[in-house]
Enzyme design. Sequence first.
Site, PDB file in Angstrom:
ATOM      1  N   CYS B 144     -32.368  -6.340  -1.836  1.00 55.60           N
ATOM      2  CA  CYS B 144     -31.996  -5.707  -0.570  1.00 55.60           C
ATOM      3  C   CYS B 144     -30.729  -6.350  -0.038  1.00 55.60           C
ATOM      4  CB  CYS B 144     -33.096  -5.815   0.471  1.00 55.60           C
ATOM      5  SG  CYS B 144     -32.596  -4.974   2.006  1.00 55.60           S
ATOM      6  N   GLY B 233     -27.218   7.824  -1.646  1.00 58.47           N
ATOM      7  CA  GLY B 233     -26.934   9.267  -1.646  1.00 58.47           C
ATOM      8  C   GLY B 233     -26.226   9.687  -2.922  1.00 58.47           C
TER       9      GLY B 233
END
Lengths: 281, 320
Positions: B144, B233
């Site tokens: 992360c 995305g």
Amino acid sequence: MTVTQARGRVVSRTPVGDYHHLVIAVEGIAEHTRPGHFVALAVGGADSGMLLRRAFSIYRTSTTGRYGPTVEVVFAAHGKGTRWMADLAPEDEIDVVGPMGRPFALPKEKVACILVGGGYGSAPMFSLASALRERGSSAHFVLGAATTPRLFGVLEANRVGSSVHVTTEDGSTGTRGRVTDVLEGLVDDVEAAVVYACGPMGMLRAVADLAEDAGAWSQCVVEESMACGVGVCMTCVLPVEGEDGLVRMVRSCVEGPVFRGDRVRWDAVGTIPPGTLGAPR
Amino acid sequence: MSAAEGGRAPLDPADVDLAVDLCGLRMPTPVMTASGCAAAGRELDQFFDVTSIGAVVTKSIMRSPRSGRPTPRMVETPSGMLNSIGLQGPGIDAFLARDLPWLVQRGARAFVSIAGETADEYVELARRVGQAPGVAGIEVNISCPNVENRGMVFACDPDSSYRVLSEVRPHIPDDIPVFAKLTPDVTDITIVAGAAADAGADGVTVINTLLGIAMDPDTLRPRLGGVTGGLSGPAVRPVAVRAVWQIRRALPDLPIIGVGGIRTGFDALEMVLAGAAAVQVGTVIFHDPSAPVRVADELRDELAVRGFASLDEVRGLAHV
């Protein structure tokens, strides 16, 4: 709560002052909508590079029109997503998710209420006014904007409101100044028990503070940018104090967008205030 | 007409079997949610039946409640978005008390993502999640980009990756698959994947977001409260397909979950052709909350039109 994702069809898109009024025929949303709910619209068409939905307060709904159930929103063409929306024409398709969020809380007693709208933030206030008056409460409008073309719904407020007060910063309509300039006297005059507000965050903070000082409840529709609108992305958070006194970063899409004004830590929006649940130590 | 089309007659989509066996976890479709894009499943169950998809991968859970980073936390970018949520979450106690039981009771395959700041934290989380009833799999998020100390992204270093996975694996029952989620922000992702596999990971999930920055046209300063954020995305899809391809080539037997920018059924097929055993959809959920089901349906159609009856027939096909 019933949330639907459905393909909508544009019935009309008309300019209103500096804004656009969009009517969408879509199944499954209007019948579940209450004042304060919002919809999230996909913009840019099927192959759009714009991934994030745009969220708008629901202005009006109809379940009985000739186009079937419809949902209406009012928007300003600010960025490329809303500019795309400003080019929508009848029969164009648009993907709609809604109704979402927690709606306005309505008073149980018959009380005096003031509805404050900044710019097109007045959009959710008209159905609210109707709901309040049906229950015997009054609904006094304060509509404010920088200029006259940025006011929305003054005529309609005259139709559904108990009284209407208008402010513009340039003085072109109504009182020169901001909504708070007339709100202060009005809260006392009508002995308001609740002040409802929708508009820019600065306005909401001022309205919430003023209401609290006057001993009234406030219900504010917050404006935080949302990526999903459905509660999964965690982008639209703001610090809100719970009944236990603890501040949490809560999602404005599902815990809001309507919050009690005295619960929002307006001074700390955009930060993680010390003492927030899970704040870095 | 392409070679594939030329060689096979189209099938009825109903005759295509999308089921996969991911290290013993049987899933009706290969489409899972991506961590951080589905919360713990409950919100998406309003849009589709969460038991019908491969698995719900939950948002990475940490030891303590965590407020995340200041807003703005999100910026739309060309065909993508940057986020700096900062792993906001309720902490493991609340997750095990409330979120996980809902998923399990609902009958969804719960793939739990865990994240820590130290190897010890990962071990504690792994032990507790591994003992919780009904867990279908564990994804160890060692990549992360939105933790406070960005130098601590374990997956940037093969040795740290090895250390976390080797300490975590013994605390999770053998029948629960353990996947390491990797970052593409490294020189050679196959080396990190190899280290995770050597440490006992059953497979790898690739890719996490890429680190990026966007500037505000008004303030001329970074737009995100956290300054840097993770890019996701469709914009990142070729990077993800590349990572899957490279790992498949270097480690042909290592199960891979492909994730990054999948929006359509063909996007999912691309990942499978590159070698992915399963796929995850993430950011597209923000655009289309029904995407996990739609992508699976479209994948079925993509296989049918090309005459493939199962995923086994196409997995890694692009390498042949």
